[in-house]
Design an enzyme around this catalytic site. Structure first.
Site, PDB file in Angstrom:
ATOM      1  N   ILE A   7       0.827  -1.213   0.000  1.00 23.43           N
ATOM      2  CA  ILE A   7       0.000   0.000   0.000  1.00 23.43           C
ATOM      3  C   ILE A   7       0.867   1.272   0.000  1.00 23.43           C
ATOM      4  O   ILE A   7       0.404   2.339  -0.390  1.00 23.43           O
ATOM      5  CB  ILE A   7      -0.955  -0.028   1.220  1.00 23.43           C
ATOM      6  CG1 ILE A   7      -2.201   0.823   0.966  1.00 23.43           C
ATOM      7  CG2 ILE A   7      -0.251   0.376   2.514  1.00 23.43           C
ATOM      8  CD1 ILE A   7      -3.315   0.578   1.977  1.00 23.43           C
ATOM      9  N   ASN A  29      11.622  -8.654   6.951  1.00 24.76           N
ATOM     10  CA  ASN A  29      11.989  -8.011   8.205  1.00 24.76           C
ATOM     11  C   ASN A  29      11.486  -8.855   9.371  1.00 24.76           C
ATOM     12  O   ASN A  29      10.392  -9.410   9.307  1.00 24.76           O
ATOM     13  CB  ASN A  29      11.379  -6.606   8.260  1.00 24.76           C
ATOM     14  CG  ASN A  29      11.886  -5.709   7.143  1.00 24.76           C
ATOM     15  OD1 ASN A  29      13.047  -5.786   6.769  1.00 24.76           O
ATOM     16  ND2 ASN A  29      11.016  -4.883   6.593  1.00 24.76           N
ATOM     17  N   GLN A  31      10.017  -4.978  11.367  1.00 22.25           N
ATOM     18  CA  GLN A  31       8.750  -5.635  11.030  1.00 22.25           C
ATOM     19  C   GLN A  31       7.586  -4.892  11.681  1.00 22.25           C
ATOM     20  O   GLN A  31       7.600  -4.636  12.886  1.00 22.25           O
ATOM     21  CB  GLN A  31       8.773  -7.094  11.524  1.00 22.25           C
ATOM     22  CG  GLN A  31       7.543  -7.881  11.094  1.00 22.25           C
ATOM     23  CD  GLN A  31       7.607  -9.347  11.518  1.00 22.25           C
ATOM     24  OE1 GLN A  31       8.515  -9.769  12.246  1.00 22.25           O
ATOM     25  NE2 GLN A  31       6.645 -10.128  11.077  1.00 22.25           N
ATOM     26  N   HIS A  83       6.076 -12.130   5.654  1.00 20.05           N
ATOM     27  CA  HIS A  83       5.936 -11.599   4.297  1.00 20.05           C
ATOM     28  C   HIS A  83       7.309 -11.363   3.697  1.00 20.05           C
ATOM     29  O   HIS A  83       8.223 -10.923   4.364  1.00 20.05           O
ATOM     30  CB  HIS A  83       5.101 -10.314   4.260  1.00 20.05           C
ATOM     31  CG  HIS A  83       5.488  -9.278   5.271  1.00 20.05           C
ATOM     32  ND1 HIS A  83       5.148  -9.364   6.592  1.00 20.05           N
ATOM     33  CD2 HIS A  83       6.198  -8.127   5.144  1.00 20.05           C
ATOM     34  CE1 HIS A  83       5.617  -8.314   7.248  1.00 20.05           C
ATOM     35  NE2 HIS A  83       6.268  -7.544   6.387  1.00 20.05           N
ATOM     36  N   LEU A  84       7.382 -11.692   2.414  1.00 26.61           N
ATOM     37  CA  LEU A  84       8.593 -11.453   1.636  1.00 26.61           C
ATOM     38  C   LEU A  84       8.335 -10.221   0.779  1.00 26.61           C
ATOM     39  O   LEU A  84       7.375 -10.194   0.001  1.00 26.61           O
ATOM     40  CB  LEU A  84       8.855 -12.683   0.758  1.00 26.61           C
ATOM     41  CG  LEU A  84      10.154 -12.752  -0.026  1.00 26.61           C
ATOM     42  CD1 LEU A  84      11.349 -12.803   0.926  1.00 26.61           C
ATOM     43  CD2 LEU A  84      10.143 -13.991  -0.926  1.00 26.61           C
TER      44      LEU A  84
HETATM   45  P1  5GP Z   1       7.124  -4.750   7.376  1.00 28.71           P
HETATM   46  O1  5GP Z   1       7.415  -3.350   7.833  1.00 28.71           O
HETATM   47  O2  5GP Z   1       6.357  -5.516   8.444  1.00 28.71           O
HETATM   48  O3  5GP Z   1       8.311  -5.489   6.867  1.00 28.71           O
HETATM   49  O4  5GP Z   1       6.183  -4.605   6.113  1.00 28.71           O
HETATM   50  C1  5GP Z   1       4.805  -4.400   6.201  1.00 28.71           C
HETATM   51  C2  5GP Z   1       4.376  -3.795   4.893  1.00 28.71           C
HETATM   52  O5  5GP Z   1       2.966  -3.868   4.808  1.00 28.71           O
HETATM   53  C3  5GP Z   1       4.750  -2.309   4.757  1.00 28.71           C
HETATM   54  O6  5GP Z   1       5.596  -2.139   3.625  1.00 28.71           O
HETATM   55  C4  5GP Z   1       3.400  -1.611   4.595  1.00 28.71           C
HETATM   56  O7  5GP Z   1       3.435  -0.550   3.669  1.00 28.71           O
HETATM   57  C5  5GP Z   1       2.493  -2.741   4.131  1.00 28.71           C
HETATM   58  N1  5GP Z   1       1.111  -2.588   4.497  1.00 28.71           N
HETATM   59  C6  5GP Z   1       0.626  -2.175   5.706  1.00 28.71           C
HETATM   60  N2  5GP Z   1      -0.715  -2.168   5.698  1.00 28.71           N
HETATM   61  C7  5GP Z   1      -1.092  -2.567   4.455  1.00 28.71           C
HETATM   62  C8  5GP Z   1      -2.369  -2.764   3.830  1.00 28.71           C
HETATM   63  O8  5GP Z   1      -3.434  -2.571   4.429  1.00 28.71           O
HETATM   64  N3  5GP Z   1      -2.364  -3.181   2.543  1.00 28.71           N
HETATM   65  C9  5GP Z   1      -1.214  -3.403   1.847  1.00 28.71           C
HETATM   66  N4  5GP Z   1      -1.324  -3.800   0.587  1.00 28.71           N
HETATM   67  N5  5GP Z   1       0.003  -3.246   2.406  1.00 28.71           N
HETATM   68  C10 5GP Z   1       0.060  -2.835   3.690  1.00 28.71           C
END
Ligand code: 5GP
Ligand code: ZN
Length: 114
Positions: A31, A87, A94, A100-101
């Site tokens: 997003i 992460n 994270q 998630h990758l």
């Molecule tokens: P992290 O920071 O945990 O490695 O990555 C989480 C990712 O999820 C972030 O890049 C963030 O932009 C994405 N994300 C968070 N909420 C949403 C959502 O509601 N929809 C989508 N498509 N991505 C999201």
């Protein structure tokens, strides 16, 4: 898990721009994209992080990698190069506690990360 954002994307309760779906994983566009291509590849099963993957679940990795590879080719970023990253936990950055990758590409990416 009922309060997990990515489980809600898996179930369809929260919409997402999906680019791949199969019986074990789904992939959708981030997003808040950090590159022209920024896709998240996730298992349908709730696994907290890369650190929480059990020995029995390890085969999910090869499938996440295979799907990310296919998406990189479909997005036509494979020839130029791209990044796959996951992460883990607070210091790893994270923010969503469902494995998630990240698949990032379409521009030259800096290294090392911040
Ligand atoms: P992290 O920071 O945990 O490695 O990555 C989480 C990712 O999820 C972030 O890049 C963030 O932009 C994405 N994300 C968070 N909420 C949403 C959502 O509601 N929809 C989508 N498509 N991505 C999201
Ligand atoms: Zn989840």
């Amino acid at each position: 898990m009922s309060d997990c954002l990515f489980c809600k994307i898996v179930s369809g309760e929260v919409p997402a721009d999906k680019v791949h779906e199969d019986d074990r994983v789904i992939a959708f566009r981030d997003i808040n994209p950090q590159a022209p291509t920024h896709v998240l590849v996730i298992p349908r099963d709730h696994i907290m992080s890369a650190d929480a993957v059990t020995a029995e679940q390890m085969s999910i990795w090869s499938h996440l990698l295979e799907v990310a590879q296919q998406i990189a080719r479909a997005e036509e970023i494979a020839a130029w190069g791209y990044r796959m990253v996951t992460n883990v936990g607070r210091d790893g950055g994270q923010t969503v506690d469902h494995l998630h990758l990240h698949l990032l590409g379409g521009r030259a990416l800096a290294w090392p990360p911040g």
